[in-house]
Design a protein around this motif. Structure first.
Motif, mmCIF file in Angstrom:
data_model
loop_
_atom_site.group_PDB
_atom_site.id
_atom_site.type_symbol
_atom_site.label_atom_id
_atom_site.label_comp_id
_atom_site.label_asym_id
_atom_site.label_seq_id
_atom_site.Cartn_x
_atom_site.Cartn_y
_atom_site.Cartn_z
ATOM 1 N N ILE A 12 -7.836 -16.959 -17.747
ATOM 2 C CA ILE A 12 -7.454 -17.139 -19.146
ATOM 3 C C ILE A 12 -8.213 -16.127 -19.983
ATOM 4 O O ILE A 12 -9.445 -16.082 -19.943
ATOM 5 C CB ILE A 12 -7.800 -18.566 -19.623
ATOM 6 C CG1 ILE A 12 -7.193 -19.611 -18.691
ATOM 7 C CG2 ILE A 12 -7.371 -18.767 -21.073
ATOM 8 C CD1 ILE A 12 -7.942 -20.909 -18.652
ATOM 9 N N VAL A 29 -12.235 -25.744 -22.305
ATOM 10 C CA VAL A 29 -11.465 -25.523 -21.077
ATOM 11 C C VAL A 29 -12.308 -25.865 -19.848
ATOM 12 O O VAL A 29 -11.839 -26.555 -18.939
ATOM 13 C CB VAL A 29 -10.956 -24.067 -20.993
ATOM 14 C CG1 VAL A 29 -10.375 -23.774 -19.613
ATOM 15 C CG2 VAL A 29 -9.910 -23.809 -22.068
ATOM 16 N N LEU A 88 -3.857 -27.207 -20.127
ATOM 17 C CA LEU A 88 -4.202 -25.916 -20.724
ATOM 18 C C LEU A 88 -3.189 -25.525 -21.793
ATOM 19 O O LEU A 88 -3.569 -25.077 -22.874
ATOM 20 C CB LEU A 88 -4.275 -24.846 -19.634
ATOM 21 C CG LEU A 88 -4.647 -23.450 -20.100
ATOM 22 C CD1 LEU A 88 -6.035 -23.449 -20.735
ATOM 23 C CD2 LEU A 88 -4.576 -22.478 -18.930
ATOM 24 N N VAL A 97 -2.526 -15.929 -19.872
ATOM 25 C CA VAL A 97 -2.938 -16.723 -18.721
ATOM 26 C C VAL A 97 -2.278 -16.109 -17.495
ATOM 27 O O VAL A 97 -1.073 -15.841 -17.511
ATOM 28 C CB VAL A 97 -2.505 -18.204 -18.867
ATOM 29 C CG1 VAL A 97 -2.853 -19.005 -17.625
ATOM 30 C CG2 VAL A 97 -3.129 -18.822 -20.110
#
Length: 114
Positions: A12, A29, A88, A97
């Motif tokens: 990411i 995250v 996410l 991503v």
């Protein structure tokens, strides 16, 4: 903890200024990945980079940037990474991503190591 030999790397691309629910995005995250039981996560801080806006973010001493690029890497088997993607997606407004199949050659110390 065991990790499969064939795994998926979730990468990411973010920024230090990115936020999720009043906390740094990268921290949120990593915490969500841990809650989901994913095998491992690492945040890497870049010294220079640019994204969709083409604005350079740099760590040069004169700039004293607080908006450096970050890369969050999470690794696990494909099923667990795929199951994490909706979480996410709900955390991100925009960003890049990527998923990459990887081969794990070593994880942790052998059980008989002292």
């Amino acid at each position: 903890m065991q990790i499969p030999m064939d795994a998926v790397l979730l990468r990411i691309h973010a920024s230090e200024r990115d936020r999720f629910e009043h906390q740094p995005f990268h921290e949120a995250v990593v915490m969500k990945a841990r809650e989901a039981g994913l095998k491992g996560a690492t945040v890497l801080r870049g010294v220079i980079g640019y994204g969709h806006d083409s604005r350079i973010h740099t760590a040069k001493i004169l700039d004293l940037s607080i908006d450096l690029p970050l890369v969050i890497e999470i690794i696990d088997d494909e099923a667990n990474i795929t199951a994490f993607l909706p979480t996410l997606d709900g955390m991100m407004e925009f960003g890049l991503v990527t998923l990459e199949k990887v081969r794990v050659i070593r994880y942790g110390a052998p059980k008989d190591a002292a």
